[in-house]
Design an enzyme around this catalytic site. Structure first.
Site, mmCIF file in Angstrom:
data_model
loop_
_atom_site.group_PDB
_atom_site.id
_atom_site.type_symbol
_atom_site.label_atom_id
_atom_site.label_comp_id
_atom_site.label_asym_id
_atom_site.label_seq_id
_atom_site.Cartn_x
_atom_site.Cartn_y
_atom_site.Cartn_z
ATOM 1 N NE ARG A 93 -8.788 5.663 -7.788
ATOM 2 C CZ ARG A 93 -7.476 5.661 -7.933
ATOM 3 N NH1 ARG A 93 -6.744 4.757 -7.315
ATOM 4 N NH2 ARG A 93 -6.887 6.550 -8.697
ATOM 5 N NE ARG A 102 -5.809 8.065 -6.225
ATOM 6 C CZ ARG A 102 -5.007 9.102 -6.317
ATOM 7 N NH1 ARG A 102 -4.549 9.684 -5.244
ATOM 8 N NH2 ARG A 102 -4.637 9.546 -7.492
ATOM 9 C CG ASP A 105 -3.668 5.260 -5.324
ATOM 10 O OD1 ASP A 105 -3.830 4.779 -6.460
ATOM 11 O OD2 ASP A 105 -2.810 6.116 -5.059
ATOM 12 C CG ASP A 107 0.096 4.124 -7.190
ATOM 13 O OD1 ASP A 107 -0.697 4.015 -8.151
ATOM 14 O OD2 ASP A 107 0.161 5.134 -6.479
#
Length: 192
Positions: A93, A102, A105, A107
């Site tokens: 990444r 991406r 990813d 989060d």
């Protein structure tokens, strides 16, 4: 005899990828990422199924594969985010463009009932004009994720594993937040 409860707090993590880091299918990349998360000290409590979702924003690249995790950890939310970013880097990444393509990813979506930096800071980012969202990025961790309630590609996998988690600012469960989204948004999230 019961197993002793691991110390730490429950954290919600969203996963996504729309570009393969090594030529493998995206589902395989996410499977490897989940193992890397577990190997880095997070105690996996639940793993959602995988879902195909349209690229966000529309036209920014190929479709995504998304999933979600519930983990338990003694790490602070900021330490967890830093560790998740390290794992993203291991998977190739690069943070070149906001909302760009991406390889991985990760989060941090929520940590139990914590609000960071505070409720006023949360509301500032949650209310940000949509035209500015693609340009402005917070300079600190905002929890819960300020766009959580707007994104079927995050909510659907989270409902799969943490349906009763209650948003500490909005006061609604993930199921209630999901029910507020347009049917078209929900129809675009397809179980793999």
């Amino acid at each position: 005899m019961s197993t002793p409860r691991k110390e730490g707090r429950l954290q919600l993590v969203a996963l996504g990828a729309n570009v393969s880091a090594n030529g493998e299918p995206l589902t395989q990349n996410l499977t490897h990422a989940i193992k890397a998360i577990a190997d880095s000290g997070f105690d996996l409590r639940a793993v959602s199924r995988f879902f195909s979702t349209p690229c966000f924003p529309a036209g920014a690249g190929p479709d995504y594969v998304n999933a979600a995790l519930v983990v338990r950890t003694t790490l602070t939310p900021l330490q967890s985010l830093e560790r998740l970013h390290e794992i993203e880097a291991q998977f190739g990444r690069e943070r070149v463009q906001r909302w760009g393509q991406r390889t991985l990813d990760l989060d941090l979506i929520g940590v139990e009932n914590e609000v960071l930096p505070d409720e006023a800071g949360y509301h500032r980012w949650q209310a940000l004009d949509p035209a500015l969202q693609a340009q402005a990025a917070p300079d600190r961790l905002i929890l819960p994720h300020p766009r959580l309630q707007d994104r079927a590609f995050v909510l659907v996998p989270l409902v799969d594993i943490a349906r009763h988690w209650r948003h500490p600012v909005l006061g609604e469960t993930l199921v209630q937040l999901l029910a507020r989204l347009p049917e078209q948004d929900l129809a675009e999230v397809v179980l793999l």
